[in-house]
Enzyme design. Sequence first.
Site, PDB file in Angstrom:
ATOM      1  N   GLY A   1      43.787  29.358  38.327  1.00 30.93           N
ATOM      2  CA  GLY A   1      44.486  29.465  39.610  1.00 30.93           C
ATOM      3  C   GLY A   1      44.023  28.534  40.709  1.00 30.93           C
TER       4      GLY A   1
ATOM      5  CD  GLU B   1      38.697  32.921  41.915  1.00 30.86           C
ATOM      6  OE1 GLU B   1      39.490  32.057  41.495  1.00 30.86           O
ATOM      7  OE2 GLU B   1      38.164  33.766  41.175  1.00 30.86           O
TER       8      GLU B   1
ATOM      9  CG  ASP C   1      43.226  41.814  43.773  1.00 30.70           C
ATOM     10  OD1 ASP C   1      43.705  42.234  44.830  1.00 30.70           O
ATOM     11  OD2 ASP C   1      43.542  42.287  42.664  1.00 30.70           O
TER      12      ASP C   1
ATOM     13  CG  PHE D   1      51.550  39.642  42.237  1.00 31.89           C
ATOM     14  CD1 PHE D   1      50.308  39.571  41.605  1.00 31.89           C
ATOM     15  CD2 PHE D   1      52.554  38.780  41.809  1.00 31.89           C
ATOM     16  CE1 PHE D   1      50.088  38.679  40.571  1.00 31.89           C
ATOM     17  CE2 PHE D   1      52.335  37.889  40.774  1.00 31.89           C
ATOM     18  CZ  PHE D   1      51.096  37.841  40.151  1.00 31.89           C
TER      19      PHE D   1
HETATM   20  P1  5GP Z   1      39.507  40.028  41.186  1.00 31.96           P
HETATM   21  O1  5GP Z   1      38.468  39.913  40.117  1.00 31.96           O
HETATM   22  O2  5GP Z   1      38.990  39.724  42.572  1.00 31.96           O
HETATM   23  O3  5GP Z   1      40.206  41.367  41.138  1.00 31.96           O
HETATM   24  O4  5GP Z   1      40.681  39.051  40.835  1.00 31.96           O
HETATM   25  C1  5GP Z   1      40.612  37.710  40.943  1.00 31.96           C
HETATM   26  C2  5GP Z   1      41.681  37.046  40.104  1.00 31.96           C
HETATM   27  O5  5GP Z   1      42.850  37.877  39.937  1.00 31.96           O
HETATM   28  C3  5GP Z   1      42.189  35.827  40.821  1.00 31.96           C
HETATM   29  O6  5GP Z   1      41.385  34.721  40.515  1.00 31.96           O
HETATM   30  C4  5GP Z   1      43.595  35.696  40.280  1.00 31.96           C
HETATM   31  O7  5GP Z   1      43.588  34.998  39.067  1.00 31.96           O
HETATM   32  C5  5GP Z   1      44.046  37.127  40.019  1.00 31.96           C
HETATM   33  N1  5GP Z   1      44.861  37.618  41.156  1.00 31.96           N
HETATM   34  C6  5GP Z   1      44.509  38.513  42.104  1.00 31.96           C
HETATM   35  N2  5GP Z   1      45.505  38.745  42.975  1.00 31.96           N
HETATM   36  C7  5GP Z   1      46.521  37.940  42.599  1.00 31.96           C
HETATM   37  C8  5GP Z   1      47.839  37.687  43.135  1.00 31.96           C
HETATM   38  O8  5GP Z   1      48.302  38.250  44.140  1.00 31.96           O
HETATM   39  N3  5GP Z   1      48.606  36.770  42.463  1.00 31.96           N
HETATM   40  C9  5GP Z   1      48.167  36.118  41.362  1.00 31.96           C
HETATM   41  N4  5GP Z   1      49.000  35.253  40.811  1.00 31.96           N
HETATM   42  N5  5GP Z   1      46.930  36.325  40.820  1.00 31.96           N
HETATM   43  C10 5GP Z   1      46.123  37.222  41.439  1.00 31.96           C
END
Ligand code: 5GP
Length: 182
Positions: free
Chosen positions: A49, A104, A108, A157
Amino acid sequence: MDEKVTVDGLTFVPYITRDEIAAQVKRVADELRNDIKGKNPLFLCVLNGAFMFAADLIREVGINDAHINFVKYTSYEGTSSTGKVKEIMGLTEDIEGMDVVIVEDIVDTGLTASMMINDLKKRNPRSIRFVTLLHKPESSKTGFKPDYVAFTIPPKFIIGYGLDLDGKVRNLKDIYVIDEQD
Ligand code: 5GP
């Protein structure tokens, strides 16, 4: 900017324009450049991403001696987090004594960031800084706070500018949010 984008039956509406992105990339790059003055950083781009954000940010920071490398983790399936973080491609390079800047796309739950930082600390870098394009503080399950944030957003999202829906739409130049009318 296109009005709406439909992918896999879901509709997304415009959220952050390319001009707003460029302005915040410049702001974050200026702060970061100032904070790492005199240091020779290693940028670690978190695939997939962050590839577009990292390309813009690293060029904007403009340190010719900086090294750039890539790591890959996954936690998402479709439009929600699985809660489990998998390392898919780890770092092969020695980072001992280096000033690491993790780049990054989104923080999230914060699980990926926390896991990555714990892992990298074991390799004795001199410092670790964490830059993210987007931060959803309300989704946090870890209390993790990135050092640099381009945009703070609600827990919705989003896609575009490197961010995907099941591998698609990373190419979009602007950022879109899921249409709540759907
Ligand atoms: P975390 O480990 O903080 O929950 O998630 C991080 C990863 O989740 C991000 O690097 C991304 O790949 C994915 N992610 C989290 N929220 C979104 C979103 O709103 N859209 C997309 N496309 N990917 C997300």
